[in-house]
Motif scaffolding. Structure first.
Motif, PDB file in Angstrom:
ATOM      1  N   LEU A  70       0.900  -1.106  -0.104  1.00  0.00           N
ATOM      2  CA  LEU A  70      -0.091   0.062  -0.039  1.00  0.00           C
ATOM      3  C   LEU A  70       0.687   1.015   0.087  1.00  0.00           C
ATOM      4  O   LEU A  70       0.623   2.362  -0.737  1.00  0.00           O
ATOM      5  CB  LEU A  70      -0.960   0.049   1.166  1.00  0.00           C
ATOM      6  N   GLN A  71       1.891   1.289   0.595  1.00  0.00           N
ATOM      7  CA  GLN A  71       2.918   2.404   0.806  1.00  0.00           C
ATOM      8  C   GLN A  71       3.362   2.665  -0.492  1.00  0.00           C
ATOM      9  O   GLN A  71       3.697   3.512  -1.047  1.00  0.00           O
ATOM     10  CB  GLN A  71       3.878   2.425   1.800  1.00  0.00           C
ATOM     11  N   LYS A  72       3.921   1.532  -0.944  1.00  0.00           N
ATOM     12  CA  LYS A  72       4.703   1.703  -2.556  1.00  0.00           C
ATOM     13  C   LYS A  72       3.643   2.033  -3.501  1.00  0.00           C
ATOM     14  O   LYS A  72       3.839   2.886  -4.219  1.00  0.00           O
ATOM     15  CB  LYS A  72       5.009   0.356  -2.843  1.00  0.00           C
ATOM     16  N   THR A  73       2.117   1.535  -3.377  1.00  0.00           N
ATOM     17  CA  THR A  73       1.274   1.837  -4.462  1.00  0.00           C
ATOM     18  C   THR A  73       0.825   3.438  -4.169  1.00  0.00           C
ATOM     19  O   THR A  73       0.663   4.113  -5.249  1.00  0.00           O
ATOM     20  CB  THR A  73       0.173   0.911  -3.967  1.00  0.00           C
ATOM     21  N   GLN A  74       0.878   4.031  -2.941  1.00  0.00           N
ATOM     22  CA  GLN A  74       0.695   5.168  -2.624  1.00  0.00           C
ATOM     23  C   GLN A  74       1.625   6.067  -3.152  1.00  0.00           C
ATOM     24  O   GLN A  74       1.403   7.274  -3.863  1.00  0.00           O
ATOM     25  CB  GLN A  74       0.546   5.444  -1.023  1.00  0.00           C
ATOM     26  N   LYS A  90       3.476   9.831  -7.181  1.00  0.00           N
ATOM     27  CA  LYS A  90       4.436  10.181  -8.425  1.00  0.00           C
ATOM     28  C   LYS A  90       3.417  10.563  -9.457  1.00  0.00           C
ATOM     29  O   LYS A  90       3.757  11.441 -10.426  1.00  0.00           O
ATOM     30  CB  LYS A  90       5.419   9.251  -8.655  1.00  0.00           C
ATOM     31  N   LEU A  91       2.714   9.782  -9.881  1.00  0.00           N
ATOM     32  CA  LEU A  91       1.506   9.843 -11.031  1.00  0.00           C
ATOM     33  C   LEU A  91       0.748  10.976 -10.899  1.00  0.00           C
ATOM     34  O   LEU A  91       0.663  11.922 -11.836  1.00  0.00           O
ATOM     35  CB  LEU A  91       0.698   8.517 -11.263  1.00  0.00           C
ATOM     36  N   THR A  92       0.452  11.239  -9.678  1.00  0.00           N
ATOM     37  CA  THR A  92      -0.365  12.406  -9.793  1.00  0.00           C
ATOM     38  C   THR A  92       0.486  13.669  -9.814  1.00  0.00           C
ATOM     39  O   THR A  92       0.072  14.874 -10.701  1.00  0.00           O
ATOM     40  CB  THR A  92      -0.899  12.592  -8.112  1.00  0.00           C
ATOM     41  N   ALA A  94       3.176  13.782 -11.613  1.00  0.00           N
ATOM     42  CA  ALA A  94       3.609  13.876 -13.236  1.00  0.00           C
ATOM     43  C   ALA A  94       2.402  14.413 -13.796  1.00  0.00           C
ATOM     44  O   ALA A  94       2.545  14.932 -15.018  1.00  0.00           O
ATOM     45  CB  ALA A  94       4.031  12.228 -13.553  1.00  0.00           C
ATOM     46  N   GLN A  95       1.271  14.032 -13.428  1.00  0.00           N
ATOM     47  CA  GLN A  95       0.031  14.264 -14.110  1.00  0.00           C
ATOM     48  C   GLN A  95      -0.221  15.757 -13.794  1.00  0.00           C
ATOM     49  O   GLN A  95      -0.533  16.615 -14.991  1.00  0.00           O
ATOM     50  CB  GLN A  95      -1.156  13.551 -13.804  1.00  0.00           C
ATOM     51  N   ASP A  96      -0.088  16.364 -12.832  1.00  0.00           N
ATOM     52  CA  ASP A  96      -0.231  17.812 -12.573  1.00  0.00           C
ATOM     53  C   ASP A  96       0.856  18.751 -13.059  1.00  0.00           C
ATOM     54  O   ASP A  96       0.841  19.905 -13.030  1.00  0.00           O
ATOM     55  CB  ASP A  96      -0.741  17.972 -11.223  1.00  0.00           C
ATOM     56  N   ASN A  97       2.059  17.984 -13.276  1.00  0.00           N
ATOM     57  CA  ASN A  97       3.339  19.007 -13.786  1.00  0.00           C
ATOM     58  C   ASN A  97       3.648  18.589 -14.909  1.00  0.00           C
ATOM     59  O   ASN A  97       3.486  17.625 -15.538  1.00  0.00           O
ATOM     60  CB  ASN A  97       4.251  18.591 -12.781  1.00  0.00           C
ATOM     61  N   VAL A  98       4.404  19.512 -15.653  1.00  0.00           N
ATOM     62  CA  VAL A  98       5.044  19.347 -16.930  1.00  0.00           C
ATOM     63  C   VAL A  98       6.426  19.910 -16.847  1.00  0.00           C
ATOM     64  O   VAL A  98       6.778  20.644 -16.296  1.00  0.00           O
ATOM     65  CB  VAL A  98       4.238  20.402 -17.957  1.00  0.00           C
TER      66      VAL A  98
END
Length: 201
Positions: A99-103, A108-110, A112-116
């Motif tokens: 769960l910690q790894k998934t979080q 990171k994905l959030t 990466a999705q919110d940043n460019v």
């Protein structure tokens, strides 16, 4: 008469054995229940002596055996529960790690999705959009300034061409007048020369 006595003795022993067998079967059946019921049965079947209870040795042996069997069964169940608990604890720890790894991956994905990535630097999409629109606006402003300057240069070139045409016309007119004047002066000079020649003769 002996036959009757033998028959009577035979019937007596048979009924005695049957009664004993029935009592043993009843006691076995009663001693096969829960420990609580077994203790109640032993207390019920015990004799009283003053303030004490007199218990049959067989009952105590059966109670001891059954108690030890229950304790051993409980110990075995407890050991199994401990193993199961350890297994569940290990599974829970593994799930917590997952769960910690998934979080962390989700974070990171959030991000990466919110940043460019812009010029090697991660910036938020809002700032990226503002920068991009700023660059587009600046380029449009430069293009407009360039178009105005180009329009001004066209107008200046047109004016320069008109001035040049006028200058050429004036120059041609000046050349023609100068040529006429030169011809006129040349004729006058020739006339003067001719006159002078005539006067000298």
């Amino acid at each position: 008469m002996k036959k009757y006595i033998y028959s009577f003795v035979f019937l007596f022993f048979t009924s005695f054995l049957l009664a004993q067998d029935s009592i043993q079967n009843e006691s076995k059946a009663s001693m096969n229940g829960t420990l609580d019921k077994q203790f109640d049965y032993v207390t019920q079947k015990s004799n009283n002596f003053q303030e004490y209870k007199v218990v049959k040795k067989d009952f105590l042996t059966i109670l001891k055996r059954n108690s030890l069997d229950s304790v051993n069964r409980f110990k075995e169940e407890l050991a199994n529960l401990k193993i199961e608990y350890a297994s569940h604890t290990s599974t829970i720890n593994q799930l917590k790690n997952d769960l910690q790894k998934t979080q962390a991956d989700l974070d990171k994905l959030t991000i990466a999705q919110d940043n460019v990535s812009f010029l090697g630097t991660p910036i938020s999409k809002t700032n990226y959009n503002m920068i991009m629109w700023g660059i587009v606006s600046l380029l449009m402003l430069v293009v407009l300034v360039f178009l105005f300057q180009l329009n001004g240069a066209k107008s200046a070139a047109k004016d320069a061409k008109n001035n040049l045409d006028k200058l050429e016309e004036n120059f041609e007119d000046y050349k023609r007048k100068a040529l006429e004047k030169e011809q006129k002066l040349g004729r006058q000079l020739q006339d003067e020369i001719n006159k002078h020649k005539k006067n000298t003769k």
